[in-house]
Design an enzyme around this catalytic site. Structure first.
Site, PDB file in Angstrom:
ATOM      1  N   CYS A 161     -39.797  17.788  31.645  1.00 54.40           N
ATOM      2  CA  CYS A 161     -40.036  18.383  32.963  1.00 54.40           C
ATOM      3  C   CYS A 161     -39.113  17.778  34.014  1.00 54.40           C
ATOM      4  CB  CYS A 161     -41.491  18.225  33.359  1.00 54.40           C
ATOM      5  SG  CYS A 161     -42.145  16.610  32.984  1.00 54.40           S
TER       6      CYS A 161
ATOM      7  N   GLU B 164     -36.754  26.913  35.714  1.00 57.54           N
ATOM      8  CA  GLU B 164     -36.792  25.870  34.697  1.00 57.54           C
ATOM      9  C   GLU B 164     -36.570  26.508  33.328  1.00 57.54           C
ATOM     10  OE1 GLU B 164     -40.570  23.873  33.991  1.00 57.54           O
ATOM     11  OE2 GLU B 164     -39.483  22.006  33.734  1.00 57.54           O
TER      12      GLU B 164
ATOM     13  N   GLU C 140     -49.014  17.751  37.015  1.00 57.16           N
ATOM     14  CA  GLU C 140     -47.614  17.350  36.840  1.00 57.16           C
ATOM     15  C   GLU C 140     -46.936  18.542  36.190  1.00 57.16           C
ATOM     16  OE1 GLU C 140     -44.499  16.684  35.272  1.00 57.16           O
ATOM     17  OE2 GLU C 140     -45.284  15.074  34.010  1.00 57.16           O
TER      18      GLU C 140
ATOM     19  N   LYS D   7     -57.223  18.036  25.599  1.00 56.05           N
ATOM     20  CA  LYS D   7     -56.714  19.118  24.756  1.00 56.05           C
ATOM     21  C   LYS D   7     -55.205  18.996  24.586  1.00 56.05           C
ATOM     22  CE  LYS D   7     -55.176  23.290  25.596  1.00 56.05           C
ATOM     23  NZ  LYS D   7     -54.121  23.450  24.596  1.00 56.05           N
TER      24      LYS D   7
END
Lengths: 313, 479
Positions: free
Chosen positions: B293, B390, B259, B184
């Site tokens: 990331c 983040e 991850e 997806k």
């Protein structure tokens, strides 16, 4: 990155400490940055501006043992009017010859604003006594050169004898002071590492260079983008700390308009637009001029003309 | 007026033909969703609608997983490994042949500059397929025993920051190891995955080996919780990753790799090559608009060179070119979505409110689309939200340190541990730091460099499992 206040009186030891205290250059990173800038796409109006600017920055050069007075005269004619078919093509910045031909070049370009550059100090190797080097430089000036391209003693530099290199540059500077600009050729192809290129750049600037120049054109590799990048960083930082602007001249191996435009991008995004001027950036080249003219004609007419439509020199 | 103004140099869109609507790719065919639901994908640079895309519901997930199961049992797992390798080589070559088209499509749908999709994303995508194609018939030498077996059906959910590259990271190793997949893509960036489905058809890949389901969070949840899925691989936010870990914990047969987020420290020592370190800082946080990331979002500079590094950095940022992602000279593109832009704004405002100093170079933002200027915060402390959370945007927090030990302490003082950068001329210090930094990847005198042969993955809340290299194969083998 501050240097001792009076750079003319640095003792050998502190000069060495200063040069070795400069931040290092990571070769992989410098090459990656130069490669990234080489991927800039310069089109249409930007290309037009870049081609004309590059032409106006050329030191049109002939430095062969077989050079003749006729060849120098022809080159000077081309310098004055690069494209006989198109008077709007700008003039080049200077003509660059050996000292014994400088008087000819000076007579040819007199009154045009084109400078006469002459190589000196036992070009290209620099392997002779200081007396001969100084005599060489004053011979060039007497012959009418208003720019002197000297070579540094690479042997001394690589051996770590920075003071000797400094003193020689300063001595030549004294000879040419008032009559000519001093361009200092580092011969980066023999210095090999980018750390050395940065140190030699600072050494030359501290000793009084008006311009730092990559190469003689007699050693491979001559000018490269990463080397020029490091030199542009050096002149940028030198102006910040010492308040004096120094020019940069890549020389040798720049043959195509595409190459020249990549150098202009490098200047624009490294030292900044203050250096985008023939007073502060030059190309040492010969065949480059014709490619720039061909691209210029292509941009104006939409067609490529064969090389036969552009004069040899 | 700058002396040397680069004229617009847009990459042509003509190479891409975007369909008006796309179906789900199930069992080798494009089909509409069972309940007929669809959503629109837009270009974040202009807010122009690019296409309508089917939204997969539970029934579609079921069909796709069944197709993948059938393909696994009847064709893919019984195919000689070298034949699997041939398919992967073929896919890799088609990707190279269609690289320009895919790069333009990626920049349109994602908003990233064409220079990056062309020079970074696409070469890496092809490299991942080539690399794993080579493994397909050599798995017995990977160090997992004489004949390592695949797991079965892999359910994979990928993010929007590197749409096609994350697809490659997921699909290439899964197929090389003999699994079939249901993948997806993110709801804001489905188009390159759907073009990849066309590439599977072009490569004559047996039906059902690769299935692509478009949709949002609900589709992803239906996929990872489907009982027919043997392996779950997710790249995305830590928040969703935790949810997936909880869901999958109910089914101990499922193997999971995650991850997730990061808040990487980029540590610059006083003996660093300053000009290259500045390039590395820029590349670390402004590459892909900071939608990375492993972005170097926390800059730790040794006090003695702080002024110099900051001045160089600010001068360099003034040369960044923000604008049309399809312009070949653009350095910083569009923020991927309105939601992401809101999150970046919110955290930046929190940074100011908490007392950090905000700086951006003079930079004109386009009127339409989602944009945020490259931003640097100084005077940041470890306690500030912008040093801990983040941001996933072009926002750098700058902190200082005095000693190497303090650098390690600050770098590790985060719930994350995906990557870190070290800038110094001392080789011994690089090794000393690398041994102490709790991060999956430690870059020395570079940043954001990827290679299919190098394993990638996190510590702590950055997830578990590795992708890429010999280590990455383990995630798709029954070992």
């Amino acid at each position: 990155m501050s240097a001792p206040a009076d750079t003319r009186t640095i003792a050998g030891s502190s000069l060495r400490e200063f040069l070795h205290g400069l931040p290092g250059v990571d070769q992989v990173g410098a090459e990656a940055r130069a490669a990234m800038l080489a991927s800039r796409s310069v089109k249409t109006t930007a290309k037009q501006w870049a081609l004309d600017t590059a032409i106006s920055m050329i030191d049109l050069t002939t430095l062969e043992g077989q050079d003749t007075p006729g060849k120098v005269r022809a080159m000077c004619a081309k310098a004055k009017r690069p494209d006989p078919a198109d008077p709007t093509a700008p003039r080049v910045a200077a003509v660059c010859v050996y000292p014994d031909l400088a008087h000819l070049a000076a007579a040819e370009v007199k009154g045009t604003g084109i400078h006469v550059a002459s190589v000196a100090t036992a070009f290209p190797s620099g392997r002779t006594s200081l007396e001969v080097k100084l005599a060489d430089a004053s011979y060039a000036i007497d012959a009418g050169a208003d720019e002197v391209d000297m070579v540094i003693d690479r042997g001394a530099f690589l051996a770590g004898d920075y003071q000797l290199v400094y003193d020689e540059i300063a001595a030549v500077r004294e000879v040419v002071e008032g009559s000519a600009h001093l361009k200092v050729i580092l011969e980066t192809g023999e210095l090999v590492t980018l750390d050395n290129v940065r140190r030699a750049s600072w050494l030359a600037m501290l000793a009084g260079a008006d311009f730092i120049k990559t190469s003689t054109g007699k050693v491979t590799p001559a000018a490269t983008l990463p080397v020029t990048l490091v030199m542009l960083e050096a002149v940028r930082d030198f102006r910040d700390t010492h308040g004096r602007q120094v020019g940069v001249k890549p020389a040798g191996g720049i043959r195509t308009a595409k190459d020249a435009i990549r150098y202009l991008v490098l200047v624009n995004e490294t030292a900044g637009e203050d250096w985008l001027d023939p007073r502060w950036f030059r190309f040492g080249a010969s065949s480059l001029l014709n490619d720039l003219l061909m691209q210029r004609t292509k941009l104006a007419t939409g067609r490529y003309s064969g090389p036969d439509y552009f004069t040899l020199d | 007026m700058p002396k040397f103004e680069y004229a617009p140099a847009p990459e042509s869109r003509a190479i891409v033909s975007i369909k008006e609507s796309y179906g789900l790719f199930i069992d080798g065919q494009f089909t509409p969703s069972a309940d007929g639901r669809a959503f629109k994908t837009i270009s974040p640079a202009t807010e122009e609608v690019l296409a309508e895309v089917a939204e997969a519901g539970p029934a579609d997930v079921d069909r796709a997983v069944t197709a993948a199961r059938t393909a696994y049992e009847r064709t893919w797992s019984v195919l000689p490994p070298k034949e699997r390798g041939k398919y992967l080589f073929r896919i890799a070559r088609i990707i190279q042949e269609r690289a320009r088209e895919l790069a333009v499509l990626e920049s349109l749908d994602n908003g990233k500059p064409i220079r990056e999709s062309r020079d970074v994303d696409l070469p890496l995508v092809a490299a991942h397929f080539f690399y794993h194609a080579g493994w397909a018939d050599k798995l017995e030498y990977a160090g997992y025993g004489p004949a390592p077996k695949p797991l079965g059906v892999a359910g994979q959910v990928i993010p929007w920051n590197f749409p096609l590259l994350m697809l490659a990271w997921k699909i290439a190793p899964a197929l090389a190891c003999g699994n079939t997949v249901v993948l997806k893509p993110a709801e804001t960036t489905p188009l390159t995955a759907l073009t990849f489905a066309e590439i599977c058809q072009q490569a004559d890949l047996p039906p059902g080996v690769v299935n692509i389901l478009t949709g949002a969070g609900d589709t992803g949840r239906a996929l990872v919780t489907h009982p027919g899925v043997d392996k779950v691989a997710f790249t995305g936010s830590t928040e969703v990753g935790k949810e997936i870990a909880r869901d999958c914990a109910r089914d101990p047969r499922k193997k999971v790799t995650l991850e997730l987020g990061g808040k990487a420290a980029n540590v610059v020592f006083e003996d660093a090559p300053v000009d290259q370190a500045v390039e590395g800082i820029v590349n670390g946080i402004f590459f892909n608009q900071g939608h990375v990331c492993c972005a170097g979002s926390r800059l730790l500079v040794q006090e003695s060179v702080y002024d110099q590094v900051l001045a160089s950095l600010q001068r360099r940022l003034a040369t960044l070119r923000l604008g049309d992602p399809l312009d070949k000279n653009t350095d910083v593109g569009a923020i991927n979505s309105a939601a992401q832009l809101a999150k970046i704004r919110e955290l930046s405002e929190a940074g100011e409110a908490e007392g950090a100093q905000r700086w951006s170079p003079p930079c004109e933002l386009p009127v339409k689309g989602f944009w945020f200027p490259p931003t640097v915060f100084t005077g940041v402390s470890q306690a500030h939200r912008i040093a801990r959370e983040e941001i996933f945007g072009p926002v750098l927090s700058v902190l200082t340190f005095r000693t190497p030990a303090e650098a390690v302490e600050k770098a590790n003082n985060t719930p994350y541990g995906l990557s870190a950068g070290v800038w110094t001329d001392k080789g011994s210090r690089i090794l000393w730091m690398a041994a102490r930094l709790r991060a999956g990847v430690v870059w020395a005198n570079t940043f954001n460099k990827f290679d299919p042969s190098s394993p990638f993955g996190g510590y702590k809340e950055s997830g578990y499992g590795r992708e890429g290299g010999r280590h990455g194969l383990e995630a798709y083998l029954d070992v």
